[in-house]
Design a protein around this motif. Structure first.
Motif, short mmCIF file in Angstrom:
data_model
loop_
_atom_site.label_atom_id
_atom_site.label_comp_id
_atom_site.label_asym_id
_atom_site.label_seq_id
_atom_site.Cartn_x
_atom_site.Cartn_y
_atom_site.Cartn_z
N VAL A 123 -92.97 -65.84 -18.36
CA VAL A 123 -94.40 -65.72 -18.08
C VAL A 123 -95.15 -66.59 -19.10
CG1 VAL A 123 -96.35 -64.08 -18.22
CG2 VAL A 123 -94.11 -63.26 -17.16
N GLU A 124 -96.30 -67.10 -18.67
CA GLU A 124 -97.28 -68.06 -19.24
C GLU A 124 -98.58 -67.22 -19.77
OE1 GLU A 124 -99.61 -72.25 -19.06
OE2 GLU A 124 -98.57 -71.49 -17.60
N MET A 125 -98.74 -67.12 -20.77
CA MET A 125 -100.20 -66.29 -21.22
C MET A 125 -101.17 -67.32 -21.71
SD MET A 125 -98.96 -63.46 -23.86
CE MET A 125 -98.06 -64.39 -24.82
N ILE A 126 -102.42 -67.06 -20.98
CA ILE A 126 -103.65 -67.96 -21.09
C ILE A 126 -104.70 -67.20 -21.84
CG2 ILE A 126 -105.04 -69.62 -20.28
CD1 ILE A 126 -102.29 -69.73 -18.03
N PHE A 127 -105.15 -67.51 -22.80
CA PHE A 127 -106.43 -66.74 -23.34
C PHE A 127 -107.54 -67.80 -22.99
CE2 PHE A 127 -108.71 -65.33 -27.55
CZ PHE A 127 -109.73 -64.81 -26.65
N ASP A 153 -98.20 -56.11 -23.10
CA ASP A 153 -96.86 -55.97 -22.64
C ASP A 153 -96.79 -55.43 -21.01
OD1 ASP A 153 -94.39 -55.09 -23.21
OD2 ASP A 153 -94.84 -53.16 -23.69
N ASN A 154 -97.79 -54.84 -20.53
CA ASN A 154 -97.52 -54.27 -19.14
C ASN A 154 -97.85 -55.54 -18.38
OD1 ASN A 154 -97.38 -51.64 -19.61
ND2 ASN A 154 -99.02 -51.25 -19.14
N ALA A 155 -98.78 -56.61 -18.59
CA ALA A 155 -98.95 -57.57 -17.79
C ALA A 155 -97.67 -58.46 -17.75
CB ALA A 155 -100.19 -58.56 -18.44
N ILE A 156 -97.15 -58.73 -18.94
CA ILE A 156 -95.89 -59.60 -18.87
C ILE A 156 -94.88 -58.87 -17.99
CG2 ILE A 156 -94.18 -60.46 -20.55
CD1 ILE A 156 -96.38 -60.62 -22.56
N LYS A 157 -94.56 -57.75 -18.34
CA LYS A 157 -93.53 -56.98 -17.56
C LYS A 157 -93.66 -57.23 -15.82
CE LYS A 157 -92.09 -53.46 -20.97
NZ LYS A 157 -92.13 -52.10 -21.21
N TYR A 158 -94.79 -56.68 -15.63
CA TYR A 158 -95.14 -56.77 -14.10
C TYR A 158 -95.57 -58.07 -13.50
CZ TYR A 158 -95.29 -51.68 -14.78
OH TYR A 158 -94.81 -50.40 -15.34
N SER A 159 -95.57 -59.12 -14.28
CA SER A 159 -95.90 -60.56 -13.77
C SER A 159 -94.80 -61.06 -13.02
CB SER A 159 -96.56 -61.54 -14.80
OG SER A 159 -97.79 -61.23 -14.83
N GLY A 160 -93.55 -60.59 -13.40
CA GLY A 160 -92.34 -61.18 -12.92
C GLY A 160 -92.38 -62.72 -13.29
N ASN A 161 -91.15 -63.43 -12.93
CA ASN A 161 -90.85 -64.62 -13.35
C ASN A 161 -91.87 -65.86 -12.69
OD1 ASN A 161 -89.34 -66.30 -14.82
ND2 ASN A 161 -87.41 -66.11 -13.55
N HIS A 162 -91.99 -66.79 -13.59
CA HIS A 162 -93.22 -67.89 -13.27
C HIS A 162 -94.46 -67.03 -13.06
CE1 HIS A 162 -89.79 -70.52 -13.12
NE2 HIS A 162 -89.42 -69.69 -11.93
N GLY A 163 -94.88 -66.00 -13.70
CA GLY A 163 -96.20 -65.28 -13.61
C GLY A 163 -97.10 -65.76 -14.64
N LYS A 164 -98.25 -65.59 -14.40
CA LYS A 164 -99.27 -65.96 -15.48
C LYS A 164 -100.26 -64.90 -15.74
CE LYS A 164 -100.17 -70.79 -14.66
NZ LYS A 164 -99.10 -71.34 -13.63
N VAL A 165 -100.32 -64.65 -17.09
CA VAL A 165 -101.42 -63.69 -17.88
C VAL A 165 -102.61 -64.35 -18.11
CG1 VAL A 165 -101.53 -61.80 -19.40
CG2 VAL A 165 -99.46 -61.81 -17.93
N PHE A 166 -103.76 -64.00 -17.73
CA PHE A 166 -104.98 -64.72 -18.17
C PHE A 166 -105.72 -63.59 -19.01
CE2 PHE A 166 -103.88 -66.61 -14.21
CZ PHE A 166 -103.93 -68.20 -14.66
N ILE A 167 -106.31 -63.97 -19.94
CA ILE A 167 -107.15 -63.07 -20.85
C ILE A 167 -108.49 -63.60 -21.16
CG2 ILE A 167 -106.93 -61.62 -23.15
CD1 ILE A 167 -104.08 -62.82 -23.30
#
Lengths: 256, 126
Positions: A123-127, A153-167
């Motif tokens: 998962v890629e995290m982007i702030f 933690d939730n966002a990463i776990k639920y994003s699945g492979n190749h997911g992205k998390v935006f903050i």
């Protein structure tokens, strides 16, 4: 009305229970540490088999070893969650100590702490840093850290492979707003009704074998509300979930 | 000459696995299962290129050993890279270790031995 002697007795009993609780928490932590040590050894050995360090495996052996590796991974995650929850409960019981907190800096620090976890989940995290200066908020830093940890933690776990998390972080009048968006499957309609309840787990998450204890969001809501803020979410099936929370820049009669 | 890794780990089984892996990668290995053995090796002026340090030990904890390493009179020891290899993973433990000077904090259950060996190689070469 209780008299002095009764009050004293209640106070003593309270102290005794607090002591007992802290001992229990220490024991959980020590046991969890020992369990993790033994799970680590199993992980390394299974990996040696899988890598062929101990000779070639038949396809059936390899298949079973792979299953053992995955099962070991889940057990490690469960114990880690148990440790984290133990810590959360401990922290939640502690008094709130307010001081000026730079949320941008705190988000960067929590994001850094989760970089390994994000990497292992693909998962890629982007702030998306705010364009304007965000004033520090009057908050309990360690408890705010816990809220951010739970959401990331939730966002990463639920994003699945190749997911992205935006903050995101922004200022809205006399409040600062944080959002954490994932690209996961969304929360089920049933889950949306109960998501902030203690020990609640979305049946969809259980089906996908995503580990968790149902304490994270419950604690996050408590902490945000104790700061005079609000927490909510928007979720659409297959389109992901965004959690938002606000924190007032100044606490009523606060110190900032 | 092969690089020397000192492994300080009280769990004999884990110690054996770690040592075997790093030996296979071509490193010389010294081991200690408690602080007494660790301090003896550190003070013996044996050349040590990297220390792999567990935090929960039977007598003193890993932080105390790390502190003593950093304050060692011999500059070679005081500057040696240290990898914390532990299942403790609380913020306060990581912060404390970082403040004493470490190269890496690795949570055992999150890594395989291959990844550990790769980190050692990254820090001191093969």
């Amino acid at each position: 009305m209780a008299n002095d002697a009764e009050l004293k007795k209640i106070e003593q009993e309270n102290q005794r229970l607090a002591q007992l609780c802290s001992m229990k928490s220490e024991m959980v932590s020590l046991n969890a540490h020992q369990i993790k040590t033994s799970l680590s050894a199993q992980k390394w050995i299974i990996k040696m088999f899988l890598d062929g360090d101990l000779g070639a495996l038949t396809p059936e052996q390899e298949n079973l070893m792979q299953k053992a590796y995955e099962s070991n991974d889940r057990a490690i995650e469960l114990v880690s969650d148990m440790l984290a929850d133990n810590k959360k409960e401990e922290l939640a019981e502690k008094k709130f100590e307010f001081s000026p907190v730079d949320l941008s800096e705190l988000i960067d620090s929590v994001k850094f702490d989760f970089s390994g976890e994000a990497y292992s989940h693909g998962v890629e995290m982007i702030f998306l840093h705010p364009e304007e200066d965000i004033p520090p908020v009057d908050a309990d830093k360690e408890k705010m850290r816990m809220v951010l940890q739970n959401l990331l933690d939730n966002a990463i776990k639920y994003s699945g492979n190749h997911g992205k998390v935006f903050i995101t972080l922004s200022k809205k009048d006399d409040q600062v707003q944080v959002s954490v968006k994932d690209t996961g499957v969304g929360i089920s309609p049933e889950g949306q009704k109960h998501i902030f309840e203690k020990f609640y787990r979305d049946p969809e998450a259980e089906k996908k074998e995503i580990t968790g204890s149902g304490i994270g969001l419950f604690t996050a809501k408590n902490v945000v509300e104790r700061h005079g803020g609000k927490i909510w979410f928007e979720s659409r099936p297959e389109a992901g979930t965004t959690f938002f929370f606000t924190i007032p820049i100044r606490q009523k009669g606060g110190v900032a | 000459m092969a690089k020397m890794v000192l492994i300080i780990e009280d769990d004999n089984f884990l110690l054996g696995l770690e040592a075997k892996k790093l030996k296979k990668e071509g490193y010389d290995i010294s081991t200690a299962v408690n602080s007494e053995e660790a301090f003896r090796l550190i003070d013996s002026r044996v050349k040590i290129d990297l220390i792999l340090l567990a935090l929960m030990l039977p007598d003193v904890d890993g932080f105390t050993i790390l502190e003593k390493v950093r304050k060692n009179g011999s500059k070679e020891i005081a500057d040696v890279p240290v990898i914390i290899f532990s299942n403790l993973s609380e913020e306060k433990d990581i912060e404390r270790a970082k403040s004493l000077g470490i190269s890496e904090f690795m949570v055992k259950s999150n890594f395989t031995l291959d990844e550990l060996a790769a980190k050692v190689k990254e820090l001191i070469g093969a």
